[in-house]
Design an enzyme around this catalytic site. Structure first.
Site, mmCIF file in Angstrom:
data_model
loop_
_atom_site.group_PDB
_atom_site.id
_atom_site.type_symbol
_atom_site.label_atom_id
_atom_site.label_comp_id
_atom_site.label_asym_id
_atom_site.label_seq_id
_atom_site.Cartn_x
_atom_site.Cartn_y
_atom_site.Cartn_z
ATOM 1 N N HIS A 136 0.357 -11.570 2.079
ATOM 2 C CA HIS A 136 -0.673 -10.810 1.357
ATOM 3 C C HIS A 136 -1.475 -11.682 0.391
ATOM 4 O O HIS A 136 -2.701 -11.643 0.379
ATOM 5 C CB HIS A 136 -0.007 -9.644 0.613
ATOM 6 C CG HIS A 136 -0.927 -8.506 0.337
ATOM 7 N ND1 HIS A 136 -0.500 -7.197 0.277
ATOM 8 C CD2 HIS A 136 -2.252 -8.458 0.087
ATOM 9 C CE1 HIS A 136 -1.534 -6.421 0.016
ATOM 10 N NE2 HIS A 136 -2.604 -7.152 -0.113
ATOM 11 N N TYR A 175 0.839 -1.209 0.000
ATOM 12 C CA TYR A 175 0.000 0.000 0.000
ATOM 13 C C TYR A 175 0.874 1.260 0.000
ATOM 14 O O TYR A 175 0.369 2.364 -0.214
ATOM 15 C CB TYR A 175 -0.940 0.042 1.207
ATOM 16 C CG TYR A 175 -1.937 -1.090 1.293
ATOM 17 C CD1 TYR A 175 -2.093 -1.998 0.239
ATOM 18 C CD2 TYR A 175 -2.733 -1.268 2.419
ATOM 19 C CE1 TYR A 175 -3.001 -3.039 0.327
ATOM 20 C CE2 TYR A 175 -3.652 -2.307 2.502
ATOM 21 C CZ TYR A 175 -3.773 -3.199 1.454
ATOM 22 O OH TYR A 175 -4.676 -4.225 1.548
HETATM 23 N N1 LIG Z 1 -5.809 -8.407 1.539
HETATM 24 C C1 LIG Z 1 -6.115 -7.952 0.346
HETATM 25 O O1 LIG Z 1 -5.736 -8.533 -0.678
HETATM 26 C C2 LIG Z 1 -6.932 -6.701 0.204
HETATM 27 C C3 LIG Z 1 -7.478 -6.337 -1.036
HETATM 28 C C4 LIG Z 1 -8.263 -5.180 -1.099
HETATM 29 C C5 LIG Z 1 -8.494 -4.423 0.057
HETATM 30 N N2 LIG Z 1 -7.927 -4.785 1.258
HETATM 31 C C6 LIG Z 1 -8.165 -4.019 2.511
HETATM 32 O O2 LIG Z 1 -9.560 -3.823 2.664
HETATM 33 C C7 LIG Z 1 -9.816 -2.426 2.844
HETATM 34 C C8 LIG Z 1 -11.187 -2.049 2.349
HETATM 35 O O3 LIG Z 1 -11.389 -2.472 1.026
HETATM 36 P P1 LIG Z 1 -11.826 -1.505 -0.187
HETATM 37 O O4 LIG Z 1 -11.385 -0.129 0.067
HETATM 38 O O5 LIG Z 1 -11.398 -2.216 -1.414
HETATM 39 O O6 LIG Z 1 -13.416 -1.593 -0.181
HETATM 40 P P2 LIG Z 1 -14.616 -1.056 0.733
HETATM 41 O O7 LIG Z 1 -14.150 -0.697 2.087
HETATM 42 O O8 LIG Z 1 -15.699 -2.076 0.570
HETATM 43 O O9 LIG Z 1 -15.081 0.230 -0.065
HETATM 44 C C9 LIG Z 1 -14.413 1.454 -0.013
HETATM 45 C C10 LIG Z 1 -15.166 2.423 -0.904
HETATM 46 O O10 LIG Z 1 -16.489 2.626 -0.383
HETATM 47 C C11 LIG Z 1 -16.683 4.006 -0.076
HETATM 48 N N3 LIG Z 1 -17.424 4.058 1.205
HETATM 49 C C12 LIG Z 1 -16.936 3.786 2.434
HETATM 50 N N4 LIG Z 1 -17.895 3.919 3.350
HETATM 51 C C13 LIG Z 1 -19.020 4.270 2.702
HETATM 52 C C14 LIG Z 1 -20.350 4.555 3.119
HETATM 53 N N5 LIG Z 1 -20.679 4.491 4.406
HETATM 54 N N6 LIG Z 1 -21.256 4.886 2.170
HETATM 55 C C15 LIG Z 1 -20.907 4.960 0.866
HETATM 56 N N7 LIG Z 1 -19.666 4.708 0.401
HETATM 57 C C16 LIG Z 1 -18.722 4.354 1.316
HETATM 58 C C17 LIG Z 1 -15.305 4.614 0.014
HETATM 59 O O11 LIG Z 1 -15.325 5.963 -0.401
HETATM 60 P P3 LIG Z 1 -14.897 7.173 0.593
HETATM 61 O O12 LIG Z 1 -13.489 6.926 1.008
HETATM 62 O O13 LIG Z 1 -15.080 8.386 -0.253
HETATM 63 O O14 LIG Z 1 -15.869 7.124 1.752
HETATM 64 C C18 LIG Z 1 -14.509 3.758 -0.955
HETATM 65 O O15 LIG Z 1 -14.677 4.229 -2.276
HETATM 66 C C19 LIG Z 1 -8.662 -1.750 2.109
HETATM 67 O O16 LIG Z 1 -8.488 -0.420 2.521
HETATM 68 C C20 LIG Z 1 -7.504 -2.640 2.500
HETATM 69 O O17 LIG Z 1 -7.064 -2.312 3.817
HETATM 70 C C21 LIG Z 1 -7.165 -5.916 1.337
#
Ligand SMILES: NC(=O)c1ccc[n+]([C@@H]2O[C@H](COP(=O)([O-])OP(=O)(O)OC[C@H]3O[C@@H](n4cnc5c(N)ncnc54)[C@H](OP(=O)(O)O)[C@@H]3O)[C@@H](O)[C@H]2O)c1
Length: 279
Positions: free
Chosen positions: A109, A51
């Site tokens: 990861h 990241y």
């Molecule tokens: N281990 C892995 O391979 C892997 C892969 C992908 C992700 N991850 C981890 O998982 C975390 C979260 O995943 P993600 O960011 O892909 O997906 P997510 O948390 O499902 O979605 C994030 C998106 O949703 C929006 N959002 C957040 N809260 C909201 C709400 N209450 N209402 C409407 N929209 C909302 C955010 O925009 P805003 O910021 O504008 O609110 C952002 O665009 C990552 O940050 C990372 O730490 C891990």
């Protein structure tokens, strides 16, 4: 400020029942978003070498004034560093960038099966735990086979497996396997990111019935499945709302209806750990 319940891992340590995803938060804006998340009450921060924001995570912790021991920090070893010595060096590099003495949970990861070194990487994390660099050893994107391989090789069961999990891909079979093995399930992209089913009938109906937002209904669904979701948001208001999911309860029918949104092809970008690799 909301207080979040905790979950006990199989090694006896604990983890907040909801965490904060830090990808792709970087730079000064990223630090500000993480400080605001800590101020809102998040006590689990999920980062990774890939990241490129471990320095920001460390800086946010220091700026927030929240005592270090109250925060669970997770980071992840990238695919290019699965060889034993490189995986140990990866953890040491993470500690340096974070400015911390210990990572709470270190994860692999992605298993990257074509490279074939995830067992070596796992042994390295166990070694890091023995050296005190890491409190608990976990994995990410592991299938049942990858889990069986590392457990058989080391006798150490990962405390958690962080996988893609949201209403369109509820991972029923893997969750059942985790339960048998005593592994906590963490959800990445818990809202479904760009495919978030906020307008889908079961989500909208549950949100309306409980006077919450669709995102809160989805995050509560995770909690009731026994999953720790890691939502990311840059927006302080959405950060607070995403954490505030412990004051209402979905009915079993509401949980089942949201789970029924799941589809075999519900992954966001084809991230099947048997074929998708990240270095
Ligand atoms: N281990 C892995 O391979 C892997 C892969 C992908 C992700 N991850 C981890 O998982 C975390 C979260 O995943 P993600 O960011 O892909 O997906 P997510 O948390 O499902 O979605 C994030 C998106 O949703 C929006 N959002 C957040 N809260 C909201 C709400 N209450 N209402 C409407 N929209 C909302 C955010 O925009 P805003 O910021 O504008 O609110 C952002 O665009 C990552 O940050 C990372 O730490 C891990």
């Amino acid at each position: 400020m909301a207080t979040t319940p905790t979950r006990t891992l199989q090694d006896g340590t604990t983890l907040p029942a909801t965490g904060f995803g830090t990808y792709p938060l970087t730079g000064e804006d990223g630090i500000r978003a993480m400080v605001s998340a800590l101020e809102a009450g998040y006590r689990l921060l999920d980062t990774a070498v890939n990241y490129g924001n471990e320095q920001e995570v460390g800086e946010a912790i220091r700026r927030s004034g929240v005592p270090r021991e109250e925060i669970v920090v997770q980071t992840k070893v990238p695919g290019r560093d699965h060889a034993f010595d490189r995986a140990v060096a990866s953890v040491e590099g993470s500690l340096e960038r974070l400015g911390l003495e210990q990572v709470d949970v270190a994860l692999i990861h992605w298993p990257n099966p074509s490279v074939g070194l995830y067992v070596d990487a796992y042994r390295a994390l166990v070694e890091c735990r023995e050296r005190g660099l890491v409190r608990s050893v976990g994995v990410s994107n592991f299938t049942e086979k990858h889990l069986a391989d590392v457990i058989e090789a080391t006798g150490v069961t990962p405390v958690l497996n962080q996988v893609e999990l949201h209403p369109l891909f509820p991972q029923e079979q893997l969750r059942a396997a985790h339960e048998r093995l005593g592994i906590l399930t963490e959800a990445w992209s818990p809202l479904g990111k760009r495919n978030a089913p906020f307008g889908a009938d079961p989500v909208a109906a549950a949100a309306q019935a409980h006077g919450v937002t669709p995102a809160q209904a989805i995050l509560r669904w995770h909690v009731q499945l026994g999953v720790v979701p890691l939502p990311k948001s840059s927006d302080p208001e959405r950060q607070r709302a995403n954490l505030d999911v412990f004051g209402f309860e979905l009915s079993p029918d509401e949980v089942a209806a949201i789970s029924a949104l799941g589809r075999p092809d519900g992954r966001l970008f084809g991230g099947d750990p048997d074929t998708h690799e990240e270095m």
